[in-house]
Design an enzyme around this catalytic site. Structure first.
Site, PDB file in Angstrom:
ATOM      1  N   ARG A 171      -2.236  -8.898  -4.548  1.00 14.01           N
ATOM      2  CA  ARG A 171      -2.465  -8.131  -3.892  1.00 14.01           C
ATOM      3  C   ARG A 171      -3.253  -7.508  -4.381  1.00 14.01           C
ATOM      4  O   ARG A 171      -2.480  -6.646  -4.713  1.00 14.01           O
ATOM      5  CB  ARG A 171      -2.040  -7.171  -3.296  1.00 14.01           C
ATOM      6  CG  ARG A 171      -2.568  -5.673  -3.701  1.00 14.01           C
ATOM      7  CD  ARG A 171      -2.186  -5.201  -3.109  1.00 14.01           C
ATOM      8  NE  ARG A 171      -1.831  -4.691  -2.670  1.00 14.01           N
ATOM      9  CZ  ARG A 171      -1.682  -4.451  -2.339  1.00 14.01           C
ATOM     10  NH1 ARG A 171      -1.538  -4.247  -2.652  1.00 14.01           N
ATOM     11  NH2 ARG A 171      -1.382  -3.871  -1.920  1.00 14.01           N
ATOM     12  N   GLU A 182       1.341  -1.929  -2.275  1.00 18.88           N
ATOM     13  CA  GLU A 182      -0.033  -2.367  -2.039  1.00 18.88           C
ATOM     14  C   GLU A 182      -1.000  -1.229  -1.746  1.00 18.88           C
ATOM     15  O   GLU A 182      -2.116  -1.227  -2.261  1.00 18.88           O
ATOM     16  CB  GLU A 182      -0.063  -3.369  -0.881  1.00 18.88           C
ATOM     17  CG  GLU A 182       0.555  -4.705  -1.200  1.00 18.88           C
ATOM     18  CD  GLU A 182      -0.222  -5.480  -2.254  1.00 18.88           C
ATOM     19  OE1 GLU A 182      -1.415  -5.189  -2.468  1.00 18.88           O
ATOM     20  OE2 GLU A 182       0.363  -6.374  -2.872  1.00 18.88           O
ATOM     21  N   SER A 183      -0.623  -0.289  -0.902  1.00 19.20           N
ATOM     22  CA  SER A 183      -1.615   0.700  -0.440  1.00 19.20           C
ATOM     23  C   SER A 183      -1.041   2.094  -0.215  1.00 19.20           C
ATOM     24  O   SER A 183      -1.733   2.935   0.349  1.00 19.20           O
ATOM     25  CB  SER A 183      -2.261   0.212   0.860  1.00 19.20           C
ATOM     26  OG  SER A 183      -1.317   0.214   1.927  1.00 19.20           O
TER      27      SER A 183
END
Length: 362
Positions: A3, A145-146
């Site tokens: 990722r 991830e974000s």
């Protein structure tokens, strides 16, 4: 690979294997939602014969418009910062699960995860019904991830993938393999853009070309991304439902088994443990419960009822003793998103912390 979120990879480069998240997102011409200007300080590939030859071969191989393919590659830029970020950590850099965990399991991510879960409860529950993947696993992925869309990257995906296709750092121990991987991703990205009619210079993502809230790579978008909100398009930047459905679709595609735990606690019989043998398969589940126990591992009453294979997962803690868990096939599935047991445990534990905070009403 996995990722790769540029923020994840940069933060843990000292002890994380290259995380090219084996995922993908549909590139769109809309803003990414980061509010950040794209990184644009590179050298165009327009004059590079190898890049233009790649464009011609790609167009012929995939039946793409040759002129548009050449024009796209010509607009790509070599970004030295991407080359630097892809360098492996110095040899001998110790891994540290405690430190790694602290970078992902914190109040900011937990509270953001609670808000994400509350706002998207119906989609999370529907994804579990359709794909068998629990909400906490999806929530854990998007958080690691974000931070639920707060950090999705500000590199032009075209630039990142071109740089890693044509100028991957040759000193990297897996340079040939990674170059081939990124050329495949660049190919898939350009094919996606031509099919959708989107300007390939517009999508922004990580320094490895991963996109959207779940930081998908193009090849996995082509396989696993879904229009989960039913609006006729896939938007992994702005549609939480599409993000949730796509992450769940990805895990189901890699063999997620509903109802199976990701791991169990494990201890050892110090007098007869065969640690070398237990660690030999790495994180690939290999041992039946009887063979696991025969090598000196000790499991609780729940774990000894497990019917599938297990792996001994070692999480190093710098100069302190390692931590261990018995990983199941579902643990291994999480590592298909990012080839790292540290990453998988961070996803699992963030999702668990968010669930507990949600249950507490915090």
């Amino acid at each position: 690979m996995t990722r790769v979120s540029l923020f994840v990879a940069a933060a843990v480069a000292a002890f994380l294997l290259l995380p090219a998240t084996t995922l993908a997102a549909k590139a769109t011409a809309r803003k990414t939602g980061n509010g950040a200007a794209p990184v644009r300080q590179g050298t165009p590939y327009a004059t590079r014969d190898d890049a233009m030859q790649f464009a011609d071969e790609l167009a012929e191989r995939r039946g793409l418009d040759r002129g548009r393919t050449r024009a796209a590659i010509a607009q790509a830029q070599l970004l030295p910062v991407v080359v630097r970020l892809m360098q492996p950590p110095p040899a001998g850099t110790p891994k540290n699960w405690t430190l790694y965990r602290s970078r992902f399991i914190d109040a900011v991510r937990i509270q953001a995860g609670v808000r994400f879960w509350q706002a998207n409860r119906e989609a999370l529950e529907r994804a579990e019904r359709e794909y068998g993947v629990p909400p906490e696993i999806v929530v854990g992925i998007v958080g690691v991830e974000s931070i639920y869309g707060q950090q999705m990257g500000n590199f032009r995906v075209l630039d990142a993938l071109a740089t890693l296709s044509f100028d991957f750092p040759p000193a990297h121990p897996r340079a040939a393999e990674r170059t081939a991987f990124f050329r495949g991703e660049l190919e898939e990205f350009l094919a996606l853009q031509q099919r959708s009619g989107v300007d390939p210079t517009k999508p922004l993502g990580s320094y490895a070309g991963a996109m959207g809230m779940p930081q998908f790579m193009p090849s996995s978008w082509a396989r696993w991304a879904v229009d989960f909100d039913g609006d006729g398009r896939i938007d992994l930047w702005r549609s939480p439902a599409d993000v949730i459905g796509s992450v769940a679709s990805y895990f189901k595609g890699y063999g997620w088994q509903p109802g199976m735990p990701t791991h169990y606690p494990v201890t050892f019989d110090a007098e007869r443990v065969d640690m070398e043998g237990l660690l030999a398969p790495d994180i690939l589940p290999t041992f039946s419960v009887p063979s696991f126990l025969a090598r000196g591992a000790l499991l609780d009453d729940t774990a000894v009822q497990h019917t599938g294979p297990l792996a001994l997962v070692e999480l190093q803690n710098g100069n302190e003793p390692p931590s261990y868990v018995a990983g199941t096939e579902n643990f291994y599935v999480i590592t298909r998103y990012n080839w790292s047991s540290y990453y998988a445990m961070a996803v699992i534990e963030l999702g668990r912390e968010v669930r507990q905070a949600l249950q507490r009403g915090s």
